[in-house]
Scaffold this motif. Structure first.
Motif, PDB file in Angstrom:
ATOM      1  N   ILE A 272       0.882  -1.260  -0.114  1.00 36.74           N
ATOM      2  CA  ILE A 272      -0.175  -0.163  -0.065  1.00 36.74           C
ATOM      3  C   ILE A 272       0.842   1.260   0.098  1.00 36.74           C
ATOM      4  O   ILE A 272       0.764   2.094  -0.675  1.00 36.74           O
ATOM      5  N   LEU A 273       1.676   1.340   0.835  1.00 36.01           N
ATOM      6  CA  LEU A 273       2.709   2.371   1.014  1.00 36.01           C
ATOM      7  C   LEU A 273       3.467   2.581  -0.363  1.00 36.01           C
ATOM      8  O   LEU A 273       3.526   3.638  -0.938  1.00 36.01           O
ATOM      9  N   PHE A 274       4.214   1.491  -0.932  1.00 33.47           N
ATOM     10  CA  PHE A 274       4.969   1.718  -2.165  1.00 33.47           C
ATOM     11  C   PHE A 274       3.915   2.232  -3.230  1.00 33.47           C
ATOM     12  O   PHE A 274       4.489   3.227  -3.812  1.00 33.47           O
ATOM     13  N   LEU A 275       2.556   1.892  -3.591  1.00 35.07           N
ATOM     14  CA  LEU A 275       1.780   2.125  -4.302  1.00 35.07           C
ATOM     15  C   LEU A 275       1.425   3.852  -4.549  1.00 35.07           C
ATOM     16  O   LEU A 275       1.511   4.699  -5.169  1.00 35.07           O
ATOM     17  N   ILE A 276       1.175   4.191  -2.977  1.00 38.84           N
ATOM     18  CA  ILE A 276       0.860   5.655  -2.857  1.00 38.84           C
ATOM     19  C   ILE A 276       1.934   6.376  -2.893  1.00 38.84           C
ATOM     20  O   ILE A 276       1.867   7.505  -3.577  1.00 38.84           O
ATOM     21  N   ILE A 277       3.204   6.096  -2.509  1.00 40.75           N
ATOM     22  CA  ILE A 277       4.477   6.851  -2.608  1.00 40.75           C
ATOM     23  C   ILE A 277       4.818   7.089  -4.130  1.00 40.75           C
ATOM     24  O   ILE A 277       5.141   8.018  -4.640  1.00 40.75           O
ATOM     25  N   CYS A 278       4.597   5.798  -4.927  1.00 38.97           N
ATOM     26  CA  CYS A 278       5.055   5.830  -6.096  1.00 38.97           C
ATOM     27  C   CYS A 278       3.971   7.000  -6.994  1.00 38.97           C
ATOM     28  O   CYS A 278       4.437   7.555  -7.895  1.00 38.97           O
ATOM     29  N   LEU A 279       2.820   6.963  -6.643  1.00 39.41           N
ATOM     30  CA  LEU A 279       1.759   7.612  -7.234  1.00 39.41           C
ATOM     31  C   LEU A 279       2.303   9.180  -7.185  1.00 39.41           C
ATOM     32  O   LEU A 279       2.339   9.863  -8.097  1.00 39.41           O
ATOM     33  N   PHE A 280       2.564   9.509  -5.817  1.00 37.20           N
ATOM     34  CA  PHE A 280       2.668  10.862  -5.338  1.00 37.20           C
ATOM     35  C   PHE A 280       4.116  11.385  -6.284  1.00 37.20           C
ATOM     36  O   PHE A 280       4.165  12.447  -6.704  1.00 37.20           O
TER      37      PHE A 280
END
Lengths: 294, 292
Positions: A272-280
């Motif tokens: 979850i963290l990886f996806l949010i951070i990659c998005l931003f």
């Protein structure tokens, strides 16, 4: 000559291989995390994992919502403090300040960015936590141990200011001086020029810098872990303890092998963290890339 | 004529607004510097009294975690092993990538842009995720928590950082130098390692130091991958202590003497980081005078 040629081929192949390896890294990270969190995802529905608040690995309950809310609280608080402060500072040092102040801020920024997060954590425990539990919380009529999401937000704000500031100074520097001169020659004051010309011109850059600040703050682990309290609950006010996702991952590495699905749950949290951070990250870098091309 | 007082008043208000905003901005700027000084002072003020020769020259003995004798030499040595190993491993990957971007791909703007974009995204991924990824690699390759796993994870973490810093230095090299070297009949390999590396040497040293500083201070990625031990590691398979984790574990202790040691260790770590930033400043000012 022949030897030279071999070395040439060899070095070029090594360069290509290294580049390909590095470019595969984000993808393999995502896939690796996904594969490791598969056992959990097969057992539970994705929606129920994200929406439930019960966290008790021994009983097989893996609700993530309190961790997600905790992350959002801490990140949001730190951004509310860091973004305005760094905007004010970056305008001041690029438009008004003397060169020596600019140099000092650069040195301070470099060192602050280099100080390890565990040292910020020690500082938070020594300074911020007692201050909040003894001064700030009683003033607002709450009782708090000091280990709360506000402390996490404060420490995180100090940590993310150098990153946001660095980008914003770069952005204000690249704005052509002619734009400023036109506005000043029309009789605008210096502040009006900043307000109506510079800020408008730098708008997208500021958004991008805040986006990068968010992704930096989302993943910060140790410093936040040390001051945020780590209680899996949905905080009702900023003087209560929270439990952000990175802290969850870091805090439970020891016991995750003994409980079924525990490892997988932590890997799911990382995903979850990886996806949010990659998005931003990717959106912010895309904006910066667009600005640089114009 | 009757509008002039009004105009004057609005002019006054504008100047007032400017002055108010200016002082707010000045206060914020100075307060950032003050917070920085305060941070360094707090760490030194708490750390220096707890510092002793025993602390930095001995490994933990029996009652160490109850406040008895012993030191954190294991963590200091472990951190140095970890970050030197990681920096070395990372240089093996990052120097070729940065050179490749600036020599071989100089005119392939799309590919170059794409690679830089990916590297920027990697740069922003936090260390805890590198730690989780390193843990997955350990599962795949059946490794134990060890020095080797920590070095690999840290190397992955600092590679984007080193590439970005070195890449910035390489981008400053004028294109004429590349053309002149081609005209002299040099191969691309010779251009890369004899001319570009030499030309961007201050940048390379700065990049290495930045990477080293990041590696020595990072706790979240080694938490998963290196474990913690009271001994100095003797081989790559041994678990290893590190300075940030020593601080982290000792600070969570209920015993005041152990917490004191955490402050001292934090002070040592801060000193190392300050020394590295001083070195970076010296390098950039001293070495750049030999450049074209």
């Amino acid at each position: 000559m022949n030897r030279e040629k071999w070395i040439e081929i060899l070095s070029e192949k090594w360069m290509l291989l290294a580049t390909l390896l590095m470019c595969m890294l984000p993808l393999s990270m995502g896939i690796g995390l996904l594969i490791e969190s598969m056992p959990l995802l097969q057992q539970y529905r994705l929606g129920s994992l994200i929406r439930n608040s019960a966290w008790s690995p021994a009983e097989g309950k893996f609700g993530m919502i309190s961790f997600i809310v905790g992350t959002l609280w801490v990140t949001g608080l730190s951004l509310c403090m860091a973004a305005p402060v760094s905007l004010l500072v970056s305008i001041y040092v690029t438009q008004y300040a003397k060169p020596w102040l600019m140099r000092t801020i650069h040195i301070v920024m470099d060192i602050l960015a280099g100080i390890p997060s565990v040292v910020y954590g020690v500082w938070g425990v020594l300074v911020i936590v007692p201050w909040i539990s003894q001064k700030l919380a009683p003033t607002f009529g709450y009782s708090s141990s000091g280990y709360c999401i506000l402390s996490g937000g404060l420490v995180l704000a100090v940590m993310s200011i150098p990153y946001i500031l660095h980008l914003q100074i770069e952005i204000f520097r690249t704005i052509p001086i002619e734009l400023k001169e036109v506005s000043l020659s029309l009789g605008a004051t210096y502040w009006e020029t900043i307000k109506h010309v510079l800020l408008r011109q730098a708008r997208r850059g500021i958004i991008a810098s805040v986006g990068l600040g968010i992704s930096k703050a989302l993943g910060e682990t140790i410093a936040v872990l040390m001051v945020v309290g780590n209680v899996p609950q949905i905080p009702e006010n900023i003087f209560q303890a929270g439990y952000p996702l990175p802290a969850l991952i870091a805090n439970n590495y020891g016991e995750m092998m003994s409980v079924p699905h525990y490892l997988s749950a932590l890997m799911f949290a990382s995903l979850i963290l990886f996806l949010i951070i990659c998005l931003f990250n990717s959106v912010s870098h895309w904006i910066i890339y667009k600005i640089n091309r114009i | 004529m009757k509008y002039i007082p009004h105009l004057l008043r609005s002019r006054k208000r504008k100047i007032l607004e400017e002055n108010i905003m200016k002082s707010i901005m000045a206060i914020t700027t100075y307060s950032i510097i003050l917070v920085f000084i305060y941070l360094i002072l707090v760490i030194s003020w708490k750390g220096i009294p707890a510092l002793s020769w025993e602390m930095i020259s001995e490994i933990p003995s029996g009652g160490f975690y109850f406040g008895k004798e012993g030191g954190i030499l294991n963590a200091i040595i472990g951190s140095i092993y970890l970050s030197v190993g990681a920096t070395f491993l990372s240089l093996l990957i990052s120097i070729p990538i940065a050179l490749y971007l600036n020599i071989h791909l100089l005119h392939h703007n799309r590919i170059k842009g794409g690679i830089r974009y990916l590297l920027d995204i990697l740069w922003g991924i936090p260390s805890i995720l590198y730690g989780a990824f390193g843990f997955i690699l350990m599962i795949v390759f059946h490794l134990q928590a060890s020095l080797l796993a920590g070095i690999i994870t840290l190397a992955l973490l600092i590679t984007p950082i080193i590439i970005r810093a070195f890449d910035e230095a390489l981008q400053g090299i004028p294109e004429g130098l590349l053309e002149a070297s081609y005209a002299m009949g040099l191969t691309r390999n010779q251009i890369a390692f004899h001319i570009f590396v030499r030309q961007a040497m201050p940048g390379l040293i700065t990049a290495t130091l930045i990477g080293f500083g990041r590696a020595i201070g990072d706790a979240a990625s080694v938490l998963f991958t290196t474990g913690y031990t009271d001994h100095i590691p003797t081989s790559l398979d041994d678990p290893t202590a590190s300075l940030p984790l020593a601080i982290f574990f000792q600070l969570s202790s209920p015993i005041p003497e152990v917490r004191e040691r955490a402050y001292a260790a934090a002070f040592i770590l801060t000193l190392i980081i300050l020394a590295i930033s001083l070195l970076i400043r010296l390098c950039t000012s001293r070495l750049s005078k030999y450049q074209i």
